[in-house]
Design a protein around this motif. Structure first.
Motif, mmCIF file in Angstrom:
data_model
loop_
_atom_site.group_PDB
_atom_site.id
_atom_site.type_symbol
_atom_site.label_atom_id
_atom_site.label_comp_id
_atom_site.label_asym_id
_atom_site.label_seq_id
_atom_site.Cartn_x
_atom_site.Cartn_y
_atom_site.Cartn_z
ATOM 1 N N ALA A 8 0.821 -1.213 0.000
ATOM 2 C CA ALA A 8 0.000 0.000 0.000
ATOM 3 C C ALA A 8 0.854 1.262 0.000
ATOM 4 C CB ALA A 8 -0.915 -0.006 1.224
ATOM 5 N N SER A 9 2.193 1.083 0.081
ATOM 6 C CA SER A 9 3.054 2.269 0.153
ATOM 7 C C SER A 9 3.369 2.791 -1.243
ATOM 8 C CB SER A 9 4.369 1.918 0.863
ATOM 9 O OG SER A 9 5.211 1.211 -0.027
ATOM 10 N N SER A 10 3.931 3.992 -1.287
ATOM 11 C CA SER A 10 4.315 4.533 -2.597
ATOM 12 C C SER A 10 5.793 4.236 -2.873
ATOM 13 C CB SER A 10 4.063 6.042 -2.616
ATOM 14 O OG SER A 10 4.764 6.619 -1.541
ATOM 15 N N THR A 11 6.459 3.534 -1.951
ATOM 16 C CA THR A 11 7.886 3.237 -2.122
ATOM 17 C C THR A 11 8.101 2.334 -3.332
ATOM 18 O OG1 THR A 11 8.019 3.227 0.284
ATOM 19 C CG2 THR A 11 9.916 2.347 -0.895
ATOM 20 N N GLN A 12 9.012 2.749 -4.208
ATOM 21 C CA GLN A 12 9.327 1.937 -5.380
ATOM 22 C C GLN A 12 10.422 0.938 -5.019
ATOM 23 O OE1 GLN A 12 8.032 2.046 -8.763
ATOM 24 N NE2 GLN A 12 6.412 3.000 -7.537
ATOM 25 N N VAL A 13 10.169 -0.333 -5.289
ATOM 26 C CA VAL A 13 11.101 -1.401 -4.926
ATOM 27 C C VAL A 13 11.401 -2.222 -6.184
ATOM 28 C CG1 VAL A 13 11.319 -3.503 -3.519
ATOM 29 C CG2 VAL A 13 10.252 -1.467 -2.546
ATOM 30 N N PRO A 14 12.687 -2.596 -6.386
ATOM 31 C CA PRO A 14 13.009 -3.389 -7.574
ATOM 32 C C PRO A 14 12.277 -4.737 -7.568
ATOM 33 C CG PRO A 14 14.908 -3.217 -6.097
ATOM 34 C CD PRO A 14 13.857 -2.290 -5.568
ATOM 35 N N LEU A 15 11.834 -5.156 -8.735
ATOM 36 C CA LEU A 15 11.091 -6.426 -8.812
ATOM 37 C C LEU A 15 11.982 -7.611 -8.454
ATOM 38 C CD1 LEU A 15 8.900 -5.937 -12.023
ATOM 39 C CD2 LEU A 15 8.266 -5.665 -9.617
ATOM 40 N N VAL A 16 13.274 -7.485 -8.719
ATOM 41 C CA VAL A 16 14.208 -8.552 -8.343
ATOM 42 C C VAL A 16 15.187 -7.987 -7.308
ATOM 43 C CG1 VAL A 16 15.947 -10.192 -9.149
ATOM 44 C CG2 VAL A 16 14.018 -9.612 -10.633
ATOM 45 N N GLY A 17 15.242 -8.657 -6.165
ATOM 46 C CA GLY A 17 16.163 -8.242 -5.097
ATOM 47 C C GLY A 17 17.162 -9.350 -4.815
ATOM 48 N N GLN A 18 17.734 -9.328 -3.608
ATOM 49 C CA GLN A 18 18.763 -10.311 -3.275
ATOM 50 C C GLN A 18 18.448 -11.010 -1.949
ATOM 51 O OE1 GLN A 18 22.928 -9.153 -4.358
ATOM 52 N NE2 GLN A 18 22.197 -7.077 -3.958
ATOM 53 N N GLY A 19 18.424 -12.326 -1.985
ATOM 54 C CA GLY A 19 18.288 -13.121 -0.763
ATOM 55 C C GLY A 19 19.663 -13.381 -0.157
ATOM 56 N N THR A 20 19.680 -13.769 1.113
ATOM 57 C CA THR A 20 20.993 -13.997 1.761
ATOM 58 C C THR A 20 21.033 -15.257 2.630
ATOM 59 O OG1 THR A 20 20.419 -12.622 3.665
ATOM 60 C CG2 THR A 20 21.561 -11.524 1.840
ATOM 61 N N TRP A 21 20.040 -16.135 2.482
ATOM 62 C CA TRP A 21 20.075 -17.370 3.265
ATOM 63 C C TRP A 21 21.293 -18.186 2.801
ATOM 64 C CZ3 TRP A 21 16.336 -22.082 2.520
ATOM 65 C CH2 TRP A 21 16.485 -22.954 3.616
ATOM 66 N N ASN A 22 22.140 -18.598 3.684
ATOM 67 C CA ASN A 22 23.357 -19.385 3.400
ATOM 68 C C ASN A 22 24.473 -18.597 2.741
ATOM 69 O OD1 ASN A 22 22.351 -21.781 4.474
ATOM 70 N ND2 ASN A 22 21.321 -22.315 2.550
ATOM 71 N N ILE A 23 24.318 -17.294 2.599
ATOM 72 C CA ILE A 23 25.372 -16.531 1.930
ATOM 73 C C ILE A 23 26.663 -16.553 2.745
ATOM 74 C CG2 ILE A 23 24.857 -14.199 2.868
ATOM 75 C CD1 ILE A 23 25.232 -13.521 -0.362
ATOM 76 N N GLU A 24 26.526 -16.761 4.060
ATOM 77 C CA GLU A 24 27.724 -16.794 4.914
ATOM 78 C C GLU A 24 28.551 -18.043 4.647
ATOM 79 O OE1 GLU A 24 24.679 -17.439 5.898
ATOM 80 O OE2 GLU A 24 24.860 -19.414 6.835
ATOM 81 N N GLN A 25 28.010 -18.959 3.835
ATOM 82 C CA GLN A 25 28.803 -20.152 3.519
ATOM 83 C C GLN A 25 29.816 -19.894 2.404
ATOM 84 O OE1 GLN A 25 26.255 -23.598 3.217
ATOM 85 N NE2 GLN A 25 25.324 -23.111 5.191
ATOM 86 N N SER A 26 29.682 -18.749 1.743
ATOM 87 C CA SER A 26 30.716 -18.348 0.771
ATOM 88 C C SER A 26 31.829 -17.638 1.524
ATOM 89 C CB SER A 26 30.132 -17.378 -0.252
ATOM 90 O OG SER A 26 29.129 -17.998 -0.994
ATOM 91 N N ARG A 27 32.977 -17.486 0.859
ATOM 92 C CA ARG A 27 34.033 -16.686 1.489
ATOM 93 C C ARG A 27 33.523 -15.260 1.670
ATOM 94 N NH1 ARG A 27 39.476 -17.409 -1.806
ATOM 95 N NH2 ARG A 27 37.996 -16.704 -3.362
ATOM 96 N N GLU A 28 33.897 -14.657 2.787
ATOM 97 C CA GLU A 28 33.334 -13.340 3.109
ATOM 98 C C GLU A 28 33.523 -12.335 1.967
ATOM 99 O OE1 GLU A 28 33.878 -11.789 7.018
ATOM 100 O OE2 GLU A 28 33.983 -9.742 6.259
ATOM 101 N N ARG A 29 34.731 -12.326 1.382
ATOM 102 C CA ARG A 29 34.933 -11.279 0.371
ATOM 103 C C ARG A 29 34.123 -11.559 -0.895
ATOM 104 N NH1 ARG A 29 40.556 -13.149 -0.500
ATOM 105 N NH2 ARG A 29 40.488 -14.145 -2.541
ATOM 106 N N ASP A 30 33.859 -12.843 -1.178
ATOM 107 C CA ASP A 30 33.016 -13.169 -2.347
ATOM 108 C C ASP A 30 31.560 -12.778 -2.088
ATOM 109 O OD1 ASP A 30 35.255 -14.196 -3.509
ATOM 110 O OD2 ASP A 30 34.792 -16.295 -3.016
#
Ligand code: NAP
Length: 281
Positions: A8-30
């Motif tokens: 219901a907000s007027s905030t525009q949000v990109p249709l594709v975003g980024q999830g982060t579940w398990n992202i900590e399993q990659s090397r931190e800098r990657d």
């Protein structure tokens, strides 16, 4: 990057975003490089949760957004139901804000229904809003009956979004959850758009159809999938990608418009099915 107004907000949000579940399993800098590349490509909606890597995913986002303009980001995190009491929610949010190195979240979600008392959770969310620590709140994994209860407690227009499982092999939310959310101006955020890595085989069945469309359009079957999930309207999606080529593909998928007959081909290859219940992981 295509955007749409969020609930219901007027905030525009990109249709594709980024999830982060398990992202900590990659090397931190990657992981940080992937998140930054995604932000630069327009995927400024970053989804996380206190649960992911026991706070590690939130910390990685905190590092990835250093130097970014906070206003240009759309940061979402989630409180666990067991922490979602009147006081526990406030404490959980404070911990999340510290880990994410920010002073507010754009949206704070109840991760799943669980045993929390919605009256208490929403009272805490209202306090966090009044204190400027969150801009809006929402829910996750809520079926229609839970949404009805949530709306009756929070009041119209207060539940900004419902984050739910949605991919080609799990389309149940199309039966009732999406229509309900559209009617009540609740944004639908589709999680696990690639089935958490369990993507259809491209050598048989529906996967072959995806592959054929992808070849005709010079894109990847994963991009065809994202385009399908967001094209009917009212749905945002948050694929997780730690590899830079995946990040670039996912961002570009927001601009891929499938034809009516391509949509029909995919519809036939991955039938909706009769199960009207909300699918869970
Ligand atoms: P997903 O996004 O369906 O799939 C992630 C997998 O797909 C990773 O192995 C990733 O590989 C791969 N991938 C990403 N882009 C690709 C591309 N263009 N080509 C080929 N492979 C690609 O899985 P998910 O993490 O379950 O779901 C996404 C996000 O939704 C989560 O990270 C989380 O933020 C959210 N979520 C929420 C809930 C909830 O209860 N609210 C539950 C589950 C998930 P690489 O990482 O190697 O690039």
């Amino acid at each position: 990057m295509r955007t749409a107004s969020f609930g219901a907000s007027s905030t525009q949000v990109p249709l594709v975003g980024q999830g982060t579940w398990n992202i900590e399993q990659s090397r931190e800098r990657d992981a940080i490089a992937a998140l930054r590349a995604g932000i630069n490509a327009g995927m400024t909606h970053l989804d996380t949760a206190e649960m992911y890597g026991s706070g590690q995913a939130e910390r990685l986002i905190g590092r990835a957004i250093q130097g970014e303009s906070r206003d240009a980001l759309f940061l979402v995190s989630k409180v666990l139901p067991q922490n979602a009491s009147r006081e526990g929610t406030i404490r959980a949010c404070d911990r999340t804000l510290r880990r994410m190195n920010t002073n507010y979240l754009d949206v704070y979600l109840l991760h799943w229904r669980g045993g929390s008392r919605l009256e208490e959770t929403f009272e805490a969310f209202d306090r966090l809003k009044a204190d400027g620590k969150i801009r809006a709140y929402g829910v996750s994994n809520f079926d229609v009956d839970d949404l009805e209860e949530a709306l009756s407690i929070a009041g119209p227009g207060q539940i900004t979004c419902n984050q739910v499982l949605y991919h080609l092999k799990k389309r149940s939310i199309e039966h009732a959850v999406i229509p309900f959310c559209l009617r009540h101006r609740i944004a639908v955020v589709a999680y696990s758009p690639f089935g958490s890595g369990n993507f259809p085989s491209l050598r048989r069945g529906g996967g072959k159809i995806l592959q054929a469309i992808a070849e005709r359009r010079s894109v990847s079957p994963y991009q065809v999938t994202l385009a399908f999930l967001i094209q009917k309207g009212g749905v945002f999606t948050i694929p997780k990608a730690a590899e830079l080529n995946h990040v670039a593909e996912n961002a570009a998928a927001a601009d891929l418009m499938l034809t009516g007959s391509e949509i029909e081909e995919i519809d036939r290859a991955f039938p909706l099915g009769g199960d009207r219940r909300l699918p869970l992981l």
